[in-house]
Design an enzyme around this catalytic site. Structure first.
Site, PDB file in Angstrom:
ATOM      1  N   CYS A  26      38.538  46.012  39.569  1.00 47.42           N
ATOM      2  CA  CYS A  26      39.226  45.199  38.834  1.00 47.42           C
ATOM      3  C   CYS A  26      39.357  43.899  39.590  1.00 47.42           C
ATOM      4  CB  CYS A  26      40.452  45.749  38.369  1.00 47.42           C
ATOM      5  SG  CYS A  26      41.665  46.266  39.889  1.00 47.42           S
ATOM      6  N   HIS A 558      48.950  39.355  36.924  1.00 45.06           N
ATOM      7  CA  HIS A 558      48.381  40.546  36.761  1.00 45.06           C
ATOM      8  C   HIS A 558      49.110  41.281  35.559  1.00 45.06           C
ATOM      9  CE1 HIS A 558      46.732  44.798  37.065  1.00 45.06           C
ATOM     10  NE2 HIS A 558      45.823  44.275  37.668  1.00 45.06           N
TER      11      HIS A 558
END
Length: 636
Positions: A26, A558
């Protein structure tokens, strides 16, 4: 490899490559699926230079690296030989894709590997046509014949090349795909079509077909498969299913040769008897339909395709038109589709030239030069992603200029006669095989000039906001710091509740290892840019992004915790990586209710990853913030 040693150490301490089922990444971490997590040396990994921490969550063994994780991942995959596993993971993730996206993915995967060579041979063929039309060479000349063979080779034997790439995409053995393609263009069978037929099927219909041979008494309709596209793709797909089935039932000891043996015996005859004719008829109908739509209004068709071509490129939709264009060349001998979009790249570089001439921001000015040069040769991605799209207006203007160019091409009814090169090397592709520089060819030339000039003039006059054309000294001042207390404010990207990083249930963030900052529990699923700057990272699943401010602060936002597992569901991006954004721009929308229903928190860290470059970092003392409120203040 930049991170070779780190990659080797990571593989070793997760238990070796034989302990790895798969690895993906990620925006900050490597995500391993291990056969046995007990074999991993977690303590050793945590204390390694280059590793922030190690976490275990959701059945994954997560090695937190930081913003440079894509580079580390690349080396880990290469050293560990995990490419196939990574591809399998990607296929699993595609379960949420729609049929249209899957179609585009298939087309792109099949054609991309050969496009470079196809363009190269097309350039040779185009130059040869130019030499012929200008009298430099004659058809009987040996030089012309050899150049013609080089230029025509790939296109004539296209089924062999596509047999390889299509088989690879569908999971079959690529060389089986090549063998099927070679059968379709086998010279002896091609010559048979020139003889007297045994009889004719479907007489009096559009499917009327002569039969020259039979296979076990079954009539075989021999068609011209040289340069064809659709038959080999369908045959390769069928072969992948047959091969997969055979691999399950044939013993391992003879699988190496019996699987291809039976696959070819089954697929090749069925391709000649059923798949090939049906695919060819379908291609002919598609060609007729495309021509019918084009003839309704060539000018409108040209304006539409020309204007939206670069938009199609951004979203990968252009791959859906390339097989149509190739099919038109096979069926009709010419193609209007790629002709109508040809001026688009010149509209782009016209806009880029204006940006280079007028803009004062040195960073964009520097990007404009290589973007312009690559655009001349038809490679417009640097122009789109590096210059025009981040500035927004130049991109819109280039689309308008391309639409005008496309309309001109439609007016002249210009056609392409080969798949040639890109940019200036593509111009010979529009030379008429018999008439040379006919009206259609000059229509292309006029459209290219108009698109370039229009893109340049409109961008120069209207394409740049006053702030983008401001004095260069302003930018220089913004990027320099004397260490005397210069401050920079970071606004809240959300409406929501403020919490400290230490309250987050994710060690990578709560420990401050990835950077200092704060977290927000969003009350509304909209992320607005907290600063003016550039989107330097946007993860494909759109759950996280990085922004570098105009003054050099590097931010990581995030959305949620472990939301990468959602594979992009419930997230919609309104920006792209490399885009220049202003404070308050809407960047991402997300569905809070659905994310929570899927079992994930939406707590969002907002961190400064290069916080060590700042002397102090002040956090807001508010418990509730609205988007645009002061969230952080950095002092050098």
């Amino acid at each position: 490899m930049k991170y070779e040693q780190l990659a080797k150490d990571i593989i070793q301490h997760v238990g070796g490559k034989e302990n790895v089922i798969s690895v993906v990444h990620c925006i900050t971490r490597l995500r391993f699926k291990l056969k046995d997590e007990g074999k991993a040396n977690t303590d050793v990994l945590k204390n390694m230079d280059g590793i922030v921490t190690v976490m275990k969550s959701g059945g994954q063994y997560q090695v937190v690296i930081g913003n440079h994780v894509p580079d580390v991942y690349k080396d880990v995959v290469e050293i560990g030989g995990f490419q196939n596993q990574a591809e399998t993971e990607t296929e699993d993730e595609k379960k949420y894709q729609g049929l249209f996206n899957k179609f585009i993915d298939i087309i792109a995967s099949i054609f991309t590997p050969v496009l470079g060579v196809l363009a190269a041979t097309g350039m040779i063929k185009g130059l040869n046509a130019l030499f012929l039309s200008t009298g430099v060479l004659e058809e009987a000349n040996g030089t012309y014949q050899l150049l013609h063979a080089i230029g025509d080779s790939l296109f004539y034997f296209f089924p062999i090349f596509l047999g390889y790439t299509a088989a690879k995409k569908f999971g079959a053995t690529p060389f089986i795909g090549m063998a099927i393609g070679a059968s379709l263009v086998y010279p002896t069978l091609v010559v048979l079509t020139e003889g007297e037929p045994l009889y004719t099927l479907f007489t009096g219909t559009i499917f009327e077909s002569p039969v020259h041979i039979t296979f076990l008494g079954i009539p075989v309709i021999l068609m011209s498969y040289a340069t064809s596209v659709i038959p080999i793709i369908l045959a390769a797909y069928f072969a992948s299913k047959v091969e997969a089935r055979l691999r399950k039932i044939i013993p391992d000891v003879v699988k190496t040769f019996l699987v291809p043996f039976f696959t070819l015996l089954i697929v090749v005859p069925l391709t000649f008897i059923v798949i090939g004719p049906i695919a060819t008829w379908a291609g002919q109908l598609l060609g007729q339909f495309t021509l019918w739509v084009y003839n309704l209004s060539p000018i409108i068709a040209g304006a539409f395709l020309g204007g939206f071509w670069q938009v199609f490129v951004i979203f990968g939709l252009h791959w859906g038109l390339i097989p149509i264009a190739i099919n038109n060349l096979v069926v009709q001998g010419s193609d209007p589709v790629l002709a109508m979009v040809f001026a688009a790249s010149f509209a782009q570089i016209g806009a880029v030239a204006a940006v280079w001439l007028k803009i004062k921001q040195q960073k964009v000015k520097t990007l404009s030069v290589p973007a312009f040069i690559s655009g001349i040769f038809g490679v417009t991605e640097p122009a789109i992603y590096g210059v025009t799209l981040p500035l927004k207006r130049p991109f819109i203007i280039s689309c308008i200029a391309a639409a005008v160019g496309g309309a001109i091409i439609g007016l002249f009814r210009s056609q392409g006669y080969i798949i040639g090169g890109l940019g200036i090397f593509g111009i010979p592709s529009f030379l008429h095989p018999a008439d040379g520089m006919d009206a259609g060819f000059w229509g292309i030339v006029i459209a290219v000039v108009v698109a370039f000039v229009l893109g340049f003039i409109l961008t120069y006059l209207f394409g740049l906001k006053s702030g983008n054309a401001s004095d260069e000294q302003t930018e220089t001042k913004a990027h320099t710091s004397t260490g005397t207390g210069e401050k920079e404010e970071i606004s809240s990207p959300f409406n929501g509740s403020v919490i400290t990083l230490s309250e987050i249930k994710d060690e990578a963030f709560s420990s401050g290892a990835l950077g200092e900052g704060i977290a927000i529990e969003p009350s509304e699923g909209k992320l607005f840019s907290p600063v003016s700057g550039m989107v330097t990272a946007l993860y494909p699943t759109h759950h996280a992004l990085g922004i570098t401010t105009d003054r050099g602060a590097e931010l990581l936002i995030h959305i949620g915790l472990d939301t990468v597992q959602l594979d992009g569901k419930f997230f919609t991006a309104h920006t792209i990586q490399g885009a220049q954004v202003e404070k308050g721009d809407l960047l991402i929308e997300f569905d809070i209710k659905e994310i929570k229903a899927a079992g994930y928190a939406v707590t969002t860290p907002v961190i400064v990853t290069n916080h060590k470059q700042y002397g102090q970092l002040f956090l807001t003392d508010k418990q509730q913030v609205n988007a645009g409120d002061r969230l952080l203040e950095l002092t050098r």
